[in-house]
Structures are given as structure tokens and as C-alpha cells.
Design a protein around this motif. Structure first.
Motif, PDB file in Angstrom:
ATOM      1  N   GLN A   1     176.343  47.090  63.181  1.00  0.00           N
ATOM      2  CA  GLN A   1     177.789  46.964  63.002  1.00  0.00           C
ATOM      3  C   GLN A   1     178.498  48.222  63.474  1.00  0.00           C
ATOM      4  N   PHE A   2     177.926  49.372  63.163  1.00  0.00           N
ATOM      5  CA  PHE A   2     178.491  50.647  63.602  1.00  0.00           C
ATOM      6  C   PHE A   2     178.513  50.715  65.128  1.00  0.00           C
ATOM      7  N   ALA A   3     177.413  50.305  65.758  1.00  0.00           N
ATOM      8  CA  ALA A   3     177.326  50.349  67.216  1.00  0.00           C
ATOM      9  C   ALA A   3     178.327  49.397  67.861  1.00  0.00           C
ATOM     10  N   GLU A   4     178.482  48.216  67.289  1.00  0.00           N
ATOM     11  CA  GLU A   4     179.415  47.239  67.845  1.00  0.00           C
ATOM     12  C   GLU A   4     180.845  47.764  67.826  1.00  0.00           C
ATOM     13  N   ARG A   5     181.197  48.506  66.787  1.00  0.00           N
ATOM     14  CA  ARG A   5     182.534  49.089  66.717  1.00  0.00           C
ATOM     15  C   ARG A   5     182.639  50.302  67.635  1.00  0.00           C
ATOM     16  N   SER A   6     181.579  51.074  67.668  1.00  0.00           N
ATOM     17  CA  SER A   6     181.587  52.271  68.510  1.00  0.00           C
ATOM     18  C   SER A   6     181.741  51.922  69.983  1.00  0.00           C
ATOM     19  N   ALA A   7     181.167  50.791  70.402  1.00  0.00           N
ATOM     20  CA  ALA A   7     181.186  50.419  71.820  1.00  0.00           C
ATOM     21  C   ALA A   7     182.599  50.260  72.352  1.00  0.00           C
ATOM     22  N   SER A   8     183.529  49.850  71.498  1.00  0.00           N
ATOM     23  CA  SER A   8     184.904  49.620  71.954  1.00  0.00           C
ATOM     24  C   SER A   8     185.879  50.682  71.454  1.00  0.00           C
ATOM     25  N   ARG A   9     185.378  51.690  70.769  1.00  0.00           N
ATOM     26  CA  ARG A   9     186.274  52.693  70.164  1.00  0.00           C
ATOM     27  C   ARG A   9     186.546  53.824  71.148  1.00  0.00           C
ATOM     28  N   THR A  10     187.815  54.174  71.284  1.00  0.00           N
ATOM     29  CA  THR A  10     188.212  55.253  72.181  1.00  0.00           C
ATOM     30  C   THR A  10     188.141  56.597  71.459  1.00  0.00           C
ATOM     31  N   ARG A  11     188.281  57.661  72.247  1.00  0.00           N
ATOM     32  CA  ARG A  11     188.277  58.993  71.651  1.00  0.00           C
ATOM     33  C   ARG A  11     189.441  59.157  70.676  1.00  0.00           C
TER      34      ARG A  11
END
Length: 279
Positions: free
Chosen positions: A154-164
Motif C-alpha cells: 500500500q505504501f509503494a502504491e501511494r509512493s509511485a504517484s506521489r510528487t516531491r
């Protein structure tokens, strides 16, 4: 040399082999009237003539460009069809598909990297986003600790689309919360009070930017914040005794929701059980 089979036309099987298609494909084209055998032998077998083969070769050629069967039929049968325009339109559609596939590939690449590395920022970007005391190696260490848990996915799925910028917003929200926790401890805020419970709920909301956090899971985190040397040093560095006080207010907030902190387990929002606590 003259192919003797062309005297009476080619059989369906021979034609399929010649064109590199299946017999089933030829039967389908025959059924829809796109290309049918023109000759019937005295024994009742149907054969493809040389003219039939020429049409079939054209069908195969256009099919390889990606044209649909209806478009191919129009190219071959409609004298008013401008083949160049049809092919240009096909190229435009192909360019759009290529663009979409490139974007899909980029998303897959980011998702893969997120599952493998966690935060998709360079070491320099992480330091600038999370502060000079941030250790960029922490994401890799977290994968070792949490990689077998669904929360890492779940963390990775959110991280993949999260900007700086989004990461900075999350970091600022967490830093503000931690400062407020320290101030609350200084003010003698009592565990179980409405104000303390509000801080606990705020922590759960902020932390859920990483992955969904249930109250039972939050209790497990509170234990870890107090018992883990690294986490305890971090929170006690904000205020002396904050790690234990933080665990206490989490426990009391859990009791207010009918959860016994002593028996709380690491439990997904779906109800599936995981190991008793993160290790």
C-alpha cells in the motif's frame, strides 16, 4: 515451376500454411464474406484460386498494419476509399496507442521502483524534503522490516504517484504533529483526555498518508515507538519521555474505542490477521 496444386486451386490448409494464418482464420474470413474460395471441385471441395490468393495476401498485409477487418474490406472493395488517408489515420491511432503504452510503461516502472525502494526521491531530494537529519537509507531498511506486510505494498502504491511536493506536505504535517505532541507533554496533557485523544486521532490520519492505519495497528506502533531504541531516541529527542507518553495516550484512546491495548494485534483494515506486531 508451376505449382500443380494451383491447377484446381489451393486447399484451405495449404493456403493457411502459405499465408501464415490458421485454417480457422480463413474460415472466419469466408463466413463474413471478406475472402472466400472461388472454386469448387467435382468432389465438392472448395479451393482458392490465384486471384483469391492475391486478395488474401493483401488482407494479410493490411492486417499486419493493424487495420480492422471492416477497414480492410473498405480498402479492397470500395473504389472511393483513399488508401493513403486510411493508412494515415491508422498511423495517427497507432501514435496515440504508443503514447498511451509509453505512459503505462512509465507507471509500471515507477510502481516497480516503489515496491523495491519505497520513496522515489534521490538522496539529495529526500534530505531537502524531510530535513538534514533524514537518513535516505531508511526506506530500504523499512522494506526489509515491512516488505512481507501488505502495508508495504500500500505504501509503494501511494509512493509511485506521489510528487516531491506531496511528500513535503506529508513531512510537514508529521513534523507539526510531533511538535504539538511535545508541547502537549510540556503542558501536562493527561492521557485519555479529549485533547490527547484528538492528537492520537490526528496522528492516525497523518500516518494514513503512508498506508491505512487502524486503531489496533496504531497501538502496535505505539509499543514500537517506546520499545525500539531508534524510535524511542527519536521521540525522546523531541521531548524527554515523549516516546512513553505517546504510547500511553495511544493506549488510552484505544480503550475509549473498546480496544484492549494489551491484546491489540497488527490487523489490516480488511480484518485479515498479520503478525502480532511489526518487527
Amino acid at each position: 515451376m508451376v505449382d500443380p496444386e494451383l491447377d484446381d486451386g489451393r486447399t484451405v490448409g495449404s493456403t493457411a500454411e502459405l499465408l501464415g494464418v490458421t485454417v480457422r482464420t480463413l474460415h472466419h474470413w469466408d463466413k463474413i464474406g471478406l475472402a472466400s474460395p472461388s472454386v469448387r471441385t467435382t468432389a465438392g471441395y472448395r479451393r482458392y484460386t490465384d486471384a483469391d490468393l492475391q486478395r488474401l495476401h493483401r488482407i494479410v498485409a493490411y492486417r499486419e498494419t493493424g487495420l480492422g477487418l471492416d477497414a480492410i474490406r473498405a480498402v479492397l472493395d470500395d473504389a472511393t476509399t483513399e488508401i493513403g488517408a486510411t493508412l494515415r489515420e491508422q498511423r495517427a491511432q497507432l501514435a496515440e496507442r504508443i503514447h498511451d503504452l509509453q505512459q503505462l510503461d512509465e507507471r509500471l516502472e515507477r510502481m516497480t521502483e516503489a515496491h523495491e525502494h519505497g520513496i522515489l526521491l534521490s538522496d539529495e531530494e529526500q534530505s531537502a524534503t524531510f530535513g538534514p537529519n533524514w537518513d535516505p537509507r531508511g526506506s530500504g531498511q523499512a522494506r526489509v522490516l515491512w516488505g512481507d506486510f501488505p502495508q508495504w505494498a500500500q505504501f509503494a502504491e501511494r509512493s509511485a504517484s506521489r510528487t516531491r511536493e506531496q511528500w513535503r506536505s506529508v513531512s510537514e504535517a508529521m513534523s507539526t504533529l510531533q511538535r504539538d505532541l511535545g508541547d502537549a507533554l510540556d503542558q501536562g496533557m493527561v492521557a485519555g483526555s479529549p485533547e490527547a485523544n484528538a492528537l492520537v486521532e490526528r496522528h492516525r490520519e497523518v500516518f494514513s498518508n503512508l498506508f491505512p492505519l487502524t486503531r489496533q495497528m496504531q497501538v502496535c506502533l505505539g509499543r514500537m515507538f517506546e520499545s525500539d531504541q531508534g524510535f524511542a531516541a527519536y521521540y525522546d529527542g523531541i521531548r524527554a519521555g515523549l516516546a512513553s507518553w505517546f504510547r500511553q495516550i495511544i493506549d488510552e484512546a484505544a480503550r475509549a474505542h473498546g480496544i484492549d491495548p494489551d491484546t491489540a494485534t497488527w490487523q489490516c483494515p480488511t480484518g485479515s490477521r498479520e503478525p502480532a506486531r511489526p518487527r
